[in-house]
Design a protein around this motif. Structure first.
Motif, PDB file in Angstrom:
ATOM      1  N   THR A   8       0.840  -1.211   0.000  1.00 14.16           N
ATOM      2  CA  THR A   8       0.000   0.000   0.000  1.00 14.16           C
ATOM      3  C   THR A   8       0.874   1.259   0.000  1.00 14.16           C
ATOM      4  O   THR A   8       0.509   2.264  -0.608  1.00 14.16           O
ATOM      5  N   GLU A   9       2.033   1.183   0.644  1.00 14.51           N
ATOM      6  CA  GLU A   9       2.904   2.355   0.707  1.00 14.51           C
ATOM      7  C   GLU A   9       3.591   2.649  -0.632  1.00 14.51           C
ATOM      8  O   GLU A   9       4.061   3.766  -0.863  1.00 14.51           O
ATOM      9  N   ARG A  10       3.688   1.627  -1.480  1.00 13.57           N
ATOM     10  CA  ARG A  10       4.364   1.810  -2.767  1.00 13.57           C
ATOM     11  C   ARG A  10       3.408   1.786  -3.956  1.00 13.57           C
ATOM     12  O   ARG A  10       3.844   1.899  -5.103  1.00 13.57           O
ATOM     13  N   ALA A  11       2.111   1.617  -3.667  1.00 16.56           N
ATOM     14  CA  ALA A  11       1.137   1.441  -4.760  1.00 16.56           C
ATOM     15  C   ALA A  11       1.096   2.639  -5.713  1.00 16.56           C
ATOM     16  O   ALA A  11       1.036   2.460  -6.932  1.00 16.56           O
ATOM     17  N   SER A  12       1.171   3.844  -5.140  1.00 20.89           N
ATOM     18  CA  SER A  12       1.093   5.046  -5.977  1.00 20.89           C
ATOM     19  C   SER A  12       2.300   5.120  -6.922  1.00 20.89           C
ATOM     20  O   SER A  12       2.140   5.354  -8.121  1.00 20.89           O
ATOM     21  N   ALA A  13       3.493   4.878  -6.395  1.00 13.35           N
ATOM     22  CA  ALA A  13       4.707   4.891  -7.232  1.00 13.35           C
ATOM     23  C   ALA A  13       4.683   3.738  -8.233  1.00 13.35           C
ATOM     24  O   ALA A  13       5.135   3.873  -9.370  1.00 13.35           O
ATOM     25  N   TYR A  14       4.107   2.599  -7.822  1.00 13.07           N
ATOM     26  CA  TYR A  14       4.029   1.426  -8.705  1.00 13.07           C
ATOM     27  C   TYR A  14       3.163   1.722  -9.924  1.00 13.07           C
ATOM     28  O   TYR A  14       3.552   1.410 -11.053  1.00 13.07           O
ATOM     29  N   VAL A  41      -4.104  -2.068  -5.671  1.00 11.03           N
ATOM     30  CA  VAL A  41      -3.264  -1.419  -6.682  1.00 11.03           C
ATOM     31  C   VAL A  41      -4.106  -1.030  -7.908  1.00 11.03           C
ATOM     32  O   VAL A  41      -3.951   0.051  -8.474  1.00 11.03           O
ATOM     33  N   ARG A  42      -5.030  -1.933  -8.287  1.00 14.47           N
ATOM     34  CA  ARG A  42      -5.912  -1.626  -9.423  1.00 14.47           C
ATOM     35  C   ARG A  42      -6.768  -0.392  -9.131  1.00 14.47           C
ATOM     36  O   ARG A  42      -6.973   0.459  -9.983  1.00 14.47           O
ATOM     37  N   GLN A  43      -7.228  -0.301  -7.891  1.00 18.99           N
ATOM     38  CA  GLN A  43      -8.051   0.854  -7.513  1.00 18.99           C
ATOM     39  C   GLN A  43      -7.227   2.148  -7.502  1.00 18.99           C
ATOM     40  O   GLN A  43      -7.724   3.207  -7.893  1.00 18.99           O
ATOM     41  N   MET A  44      -5.968   2.063  -7.066  1.00 23.11           N
ATOM     42  CA  MET A  44      -5.115   3.253  -7.086  1.00 23.11           C
ATOM     43  C   MET A  44      -4.903   3.727  -8.524  1.00 23.11           C
ATOM     44  O   MET A  44      -4.941   4.932  -8.803  1.00 23.11           O
ATOM     45  N   ALA A  45      -4.704   2.784  -9.440  1.00 21.64           N
ATOM     46  CA  ALA A  45      -4.538   3.142 -10.855  1.00 21.64           C
ATOM     47  C   ALA A  45      -5.829   3.759 -11.383  1.00 21.64           C
ATOM     48  O   ALA A  45      -5.811   4.759 -12.110  1.00 21.64           O
ATOM     49  N   LEU A  46      -6.951   3.176 -10.963  1.00 24.26           N
ATOM     50  CA  LEU A  46      -8.259   3.683 -11.417  1.00 24.26           C
ATOM     51  C   LEU A  46      -8.510   5.102 -10.890  1.00 24.26           C
ATOM     52  O   LEU A  46      -9.054   5.948 -11.614  1.00 24.26           O
ATOM     53  N   VAL A  47      -8.088   5.374  -9.653  1.00 20.38           N
ATOM     54  CA  VAL A  47      -8.221   6.723  -9.092  1.00 20.38           C
ATOM     55  C   VAL A  47      -7.469   7.719  -9.974  1.00 20.38           C
ATOM     56  O   VAL A  47      -8.010   8.733 -10.415  1.00 20.38           O
ATOM     57  N   SER A  48      -6.215   7.395 -10.283  1.00 21.97           N
ATOM     58  CA  SER A  48      -5.382   8.281 -11.090  1.00 21.97           C
ATOM     59  C   SER A  48      -5.991   8.503 -12.483  1.00 21.97           C
ATOM     60  O   SER A  48      -6.078   9.636 -12.966  1.00 21.97           O
ATOM     61  N   HIS A  49      -6.448   7.411 -13.125  1.00 23.02           N
ATOM     62  CA  HIS A  49      -7.031   7.528 -14.472  1.00 23.02           C
ATOM     63  C   HIS A  49      -8.348   8.300 -14.454  1.00 23.02           C
ATOM     64  O   HIS A  49      -8.638   9.070 -15.358  1.00 23.02           O
ATOM     65  N   THR A  50      -9.129   8.072 -13.391  1.00 23.78           N
ATOM     66  CA  THR A  50     -10.415   8.774 -13.296  1.00 23.78           C
ATOM     67  C   THR A  50     -10.187  10.278 -13.117  1.00 23.78           C
ATOM     68  O   THR A  50     -10.862  11.092 -13.744  1.00 23.78           O
ATOM     69  N   LEU A  51      -9.203  10.640 -12.288  1.00 24.53           N
ATOM     70  CA  LEU A  51      -8.919  12.066 -12.072  1.00 24.53           C
ATOM     71  C   LEU A  51      -8.499  12.737 -13.380  1.00 24.53           C
ATOM     72  O   LEU A  51      -8.835  13.892 -13.631  1.00 24.53           O
ATOM     73  N   SER A  52      -7.782  11.987 -14.227  1.00 25.95           N
ATOM     74  CA  SER A  52      -7.328  12.583 -15.494  1.00 25.95           C
ATOM     75  C   SER A  52      -8.497  12.825 -16.447  1.00 25.95           C
ATOM     76  O   SER A  52      -8.379  13.596 -17.393  1.00 25.95           O
ATOM     77  N   ARG A  53      -9.623  12.176 -16.216  1.00 23.18           N
ATOM     78  CA  ARG A  53     -10.800  12.373 -17.078  1.00 23.18           C
ATOM     79  C   ARG A  53     -11.894  13.187 -16.396  1.00 23.18           C
ATOM     80  O   ARG A  53     -13.014  13.278 -16.893  1.00 23.18           O
TER      81      ARG A  53
ATOM     82  N   HIS B 148       1.232  10.242  -3.047  1.00 21.25           N
ATOM     83  CA  HIS B 148       0.823   8.989  -2.410  1.00 21.25           C
ATOM     84  C   HIS B 148      -0.307   9.232  -1.406  1.00 21.25           C
ATOM     85  O   HIS B 148      -1.321   8.542  -1.415  1.00 21.25           O
ATOM     86  N   ARG B 149      -0.121  10.235  -0.562  1.00 26.98           N
ATOM     87  CA  ARG B 149      -1.143  10.528   0.463  1.00 26.98           C
ATOM     88  C   ARG B 149      -2.445  10.990  -0.171  1.00 26.98           C
ATOM     89  O   ARG B 149      -3.533  10.588   0.261  1.00 26.98           O
ATOM     90  N   ALA B 150      -2.329  11.849  -1.164  1.00 28.98           N
ATOM     91  CA  ALA B 150      -3.536  12.362  -1.827  1.00 28.98           C
ATOM     92  C   ALA B 150      -4.313  11.219  -2.465  1.00 28.98           C
ATOM     93  O   ALA B 150      -5.520  11.079  -2.250  1.00 28.98           O
ATOM     94  N   ARG B 151      -3.623  10.374  -3.226  1.00 28.28           N
ATOM     95  CA  ARG B 151      -4.327   9.283  -3.907  1.00 28.28           C
ATOM     96  C   ARG B 151      -4.900   8.281  -2.908  1.00 28.28           C
ATOM     97  O   ARG B 151      -5.988   7.734  -3.118  1.00 28.28           O
TER      98      ARG B 151
END
Lengths: 85, 165
Positions: A8-14, A41-53, B148-151
Motif C-alpha cells: 500500500t505504501e508503494r502502490a502510488s509509485a508502482y 493497486v488496481r483501484q489506485m490506478a483507477l483513481v489516477s485515471h479517473t482524475l485525469s478524465r 501517495h497521500r492524496a491518492r
C-alpha cells in the motif's frame, strides 16, 4: 518479502512505474499471490485515471473586464498594421 | 488563497505576467510549466501579503502524517479489513455514477494544500513528476509522498462513495 502494508505504501509509485526494477519485481511477486493487494493497486490506478478524465469545474463568473482589456491591448500591440482602433 | 476574490486576482495577475513575459520565454520548460510557475509565484507573493504563506515542501515529509490505512492493516502488515471490490473497472464507469465528479472535486478540496496541489497537477492536469517539482519548488521525495497521500485518501473516499448504492 514485502507485506501488504509495504504494497500500500508503494502502490502510488508502482502505478506510475516510478520504482526501481528490483522493487517492482518484489511488488509483482506479492501481487501474484495476494488478491487484496491486487484489488488495491488496481483501484489506485483507477483513481489516477479517473482524475485525469474529471470534467473541469467551470467558473460561472464572467471574465473580469480588466483581464479582457489586458488581452485586447496585448493583441493590438502585436498587430502593428491594424489601424482600425 | 484567502477567498475566491483573492484567487481571481492572482489568476488575473498571472495572465498579465504571461503576456508581458511571453517575449522573454526561453522554452527551457514547457509553456504550461512556465505559466504554472508564474501562477505559484504570484500566489506566494499574495499569500505573504495576506499572512497565509504556505511552504509546500515543509508540510510533506515521510513521517509527518500517519497512514489512513493503519486501522485496516494488522501490526504485521496484513489486511484486516481488505479493500472493498468495486463493480466499476474503468474511469468512464466510475464517472457515470451519480455525482461522482462533484464528489471527487470535493475530496480534492478537502486535502491539505500540498497534497491538493500535487494531485491536481499530476493527475488532473497531467504534469509529470519533474514538472511538478519545478512548478511547486519541492523535492522529488516531497512530490512522491504528497501524491501517495492524496491518492490514498481519494481512493478511500471513493471506496465509501461507490459502496453507497
Amino acid at each position: 518479502m514485502l507485506n501488504c502494508r509495504d504494497i500500500t505504501e508503494r502502490a502510488s509509485a508502482y502505478v506510475d512505474a516510478a520504482l526501481p526494477w528490483r522493487m517492482r519485481l518484489q511488488m509483482w511477486m506479492h501481487l501474484a499471490m495476494c488478491r487484496f493487494c491486487r484489488a488495491y493497486v488496481r483501484q489506485m490506478a483507477l483513481v489516477s485515471h479517473t482524475l485525469s478524465r474529471l470534467p473541469r469545474q467551470r467558473s460561472d463568473r464572467p471574465v473580469p473586464e480588466a483581464l479582457v482589456t489586458i488581452f485586447r491591448d496585448a493583441h493590438r500591440a502585436r498587430l502593428p498594421g491594424d489601424t482600425s482602433q | 488563497m484567502a477567498d475566491h476574490g483573492a484567487a481571481e486576482e492572482v489568476v488575473q495577475d498571472t495572465w498579465v505576467g504571461v503576456i508581458k513575459g511571453l517575449p522573454l520565454f526561453e522554452r527551457r520548460a514547457s509553456l504550461k510549466t512556465w505559466i504554472f510557475r508564474i501562477l505559484v509565484n504570484r500566489a506566494r507573493t499574495r499569500g505573504v501579503r495576506d499572512g497565509r504563506m504556505i511552504n509546500f515542501s515543509a508540510l510533506e515529509t515521510p513521517d509527518s502524517e500517519p497512514s489512513i490505512l493503519n486501522d485496516r492493516l494488522s501490526a504485521n502488515g496484513r489486511w484486516v479489513q481488505p479493500p472493498t471490490l468495486w463493480a466499476e473497472q474503468d474511469p468512464e464507469a466510475v464517472l457515470l455514477r451519480d455525482e461522482t465528479a462533484d464528489f471527487l472535486h470535493e475530496a480534492i478540496d478537502q486535502l491539505p494544500p500540498a497534497q491538493r496541489a500535487v494531485v491536481m497537477l499530476r493527475d488532473v492536469h497531467g504534469a509529470d513528476a519533474k514538472e511538478v517539482c519545478n512548478i511547486l519548488g519541492i523535492t522529488e521525495t516531497n512530490q512522491r509522498v504528497s501524491l501517495h497521500r492524496a491518492r490514498t485518501k481519494i481512493r478511500a473516499a471513493l471506496e465509501n462513495h461507490l459502496k453507497r448504492r
